[in-house]
Design a protein around this motif. Sequence first.
Motif, short mmCIF file in Angstrom:
data_model
loop_
_atom_site.label_atom_id
_atom_site.label_comp_id
_atom_site.label_asym_id
_atom_site.label_seq_id
_atom_site.Cartn_x
_atom_site.Cartn_y
_atom_site.Cartn_z
N GLY A 39 -11.70 14.98 -27.42
CA GLY A 39 -12.68 14.03 -28.38
C GLY A 39 -14.05 14.48 -27.83
N GLN A 40 -14.88 14.44 -28.80
CA GLN A 40 -16.41 14.75 -28.64
C GLN A 40 -17.28 13.79 -28.25
N ILE A 41 -18.22 13.73 -27.32
CA ILE A 41 -19.09 12.74 -26.74
C ILE A 41 -20.48 13.46 -26.81
N ARG A 42 -21.42 12.55 -27.23
CA ARG A 42 -22.77 13.10 -27.14
C ARG A 42 -23.57 12.20 -26.09
N MET A 43 -24.23 12.94 -25.37
CA MET A 43 -24.90 12.40 -24.36
C MET A 43 -26.56 12.67 -24.81
N PRO A 44 -27.49 11.76 -23.80
CA PRO A 44 -28.97 12.06 -24.22
C PRO A 44 -29.41 13.17 -23.61
N ILE A 45 -30.38 13.87 -23.95
CA ILE A 45 -30.93 15.25 -23.40
C ILE A 45 -31.52 14.99 -22.10
N VAL A 46 -32.08 13.74 -22.03
CA VAL A 46 -32.82 13.37 -20.93
C VAL A 46 -32.24 12.44 -19.78
N GLU A 47 -32.25 12.56 -18.63
CA GLU A 47 -31.61 11.73 -17.75
C GLU A 47 -32.67 11.51 -16.38
N PHE A 48 -32.26 10.30 -15.76
CA PHE A 48 -32.79 10.21 -14.41
C PHE A 48 -32.61 11.71 -13.67
N THR A 49 -33.71 12.00 -13.02
CA THR A 49 -33.76 13.06 -12.13
C THR A 49 -32.69 13.07 -11.00
N GLU A 50 -32.48 12.02 -10.45
CA GLU A 50 -31.70 11.59 -9.44
C GLU A 50 -30.27 11.81 -9.77
N LEU A 51 -29.68 11.90 -10.98
CA LEU A 51 -28.46 12.13 -11.43
C LEU A 51 -28.13 13.61 -11.28
N PHE A 52 -29.05 14.53 -11.35
CA PHE A 52 -28.86 16.05 -11.04
C PHE A 52 -28.92 16.33 -9.64
N LYS A 53 -29.70 15.56 -9.01
CA LYS A 53 -29.77 16.06 -7.64
C LYS A 53 -28.55 15.49 -6.78
#
Length: 428
Positions: A39-53
Amino acid sequence: MTKALQAIRGMNDILPEQTPLWRYFEGTVAGLLDGYGYGQIRMPIVEFTELFKRSIGEVTDIVEKEMYTFEDRNGDSLTLRPEGTAACVRAVLEHGITGNGQPQKLWYIGPMFRHERPQKGRYRQFHQIGVEVFNLAGPDIDAELIALTWRLWGALGIRDAVTLELNSLGTTEARGRYRDALVAFLSARLEQLDEDSKRRLQSNPLRILDSKVPETQALLIDAPRLADYLDEESRVHFDGLKARLDAAGIPYVINPKLVRGLDYYSKTVFEWTTDKLGAQGTVCAGGRYDGLVEQMGGKPTPGVGFAMGIERLILLLETLGQVPASLARQVDVYLCAIGEEAELAALTLSEQLRDGLPSLRLQVNAGGGSFKSQFKKADKSGALFALVLGEDELAREVIGFKPLRDQGEQQQIAWAALADHLASALQA
Ligand code: HAM
């Protein structure tokens, strides 16, 4: 004179002559994923920096030097997503999608952003199609993900040009023990290490394994091997995956140095590579990340997935001449109307045709022009047929029907019979 504005280096426009191939590619993948029940999910292009760290890892190349990070007007640190797994995990946690322990098979498509040095196949805005599966721990689903990509390469006609490289990183504990052994080995040979690897020895020693420096590679020949440190559970898992790939006839090579550039992996890791694109040869990559959901605040939840680079796969299709010939033509029929009266009738007639033949690709001449110039445009459009509406045709409620690609004669077709005539002409 004011300086002409330009796109940002490494961020490309995808022009109308390129989009048919993109849509063909995206449509092929989407159809395939439907077929496997994703199933397809669509997330925002921008996230809090903390998420990627927290997910990709503080001491990875991506987080250390490639992220587009900025403060928004609230003073929050935000980052343009460099990949999709972190945001997908965040989304499933936020919406409780994985909390019930049921399997979830998801996919996404979209632009990702990394401040890398642009070159062929490497861009600062690039596009991925990614797949993530949650709550399935066994090697059966790892094998399905690989089978799915193998089927895709078959559908695209590029199987002969790609190689599956496979490795297992073991559990976090096993990798920790291996890490200690590797650090001890390399610390004793510190003076022979290149600068980059010296730095990584403290922060991310496993990445030294895929160093491009020949002296470092020579040093690694006698280094401890990850495979010797694999825990029993990971070994059984990896054997299970290999057995399934063997049974399905999917070829692979074991690459003990494959470690991947993101910190969240455990057990299976894989890359599909090609030697047809120069330095940027990895077209699809992924692996298992059984600890990530928990690390991000959820319940322990196994996860596995991959992402493919659309630009690289498009380049590969072009390089191999695997662009379907049908994509060359985007217009079936071009309608020429000469004179104001004919233009009025042309709109009505063309709308009726669209009602009757919803998939017809019909271009109606706009902007007037002589017969000759309209015909030229019809020819240039690539259309198979031109329809011609002038005063004469108008008076008799017919339309000129002219094949543009072969020697067929022009015919006069009654308006009422036009849709049927076109439908059979296009089928022929
Ligand atoms: P990744 O290896 O960083 O993994 O990227 C996956 C693919 O995206 C690469 O194999 C390549 O085809 C493409 N790619 C990466 N960087 C660029 C670039 N600068 N320009 C063009 N194409 C690029 C991930 O992103 C993980 N999230 C994959 C994954 C999903 N693992 C588990 N689930």
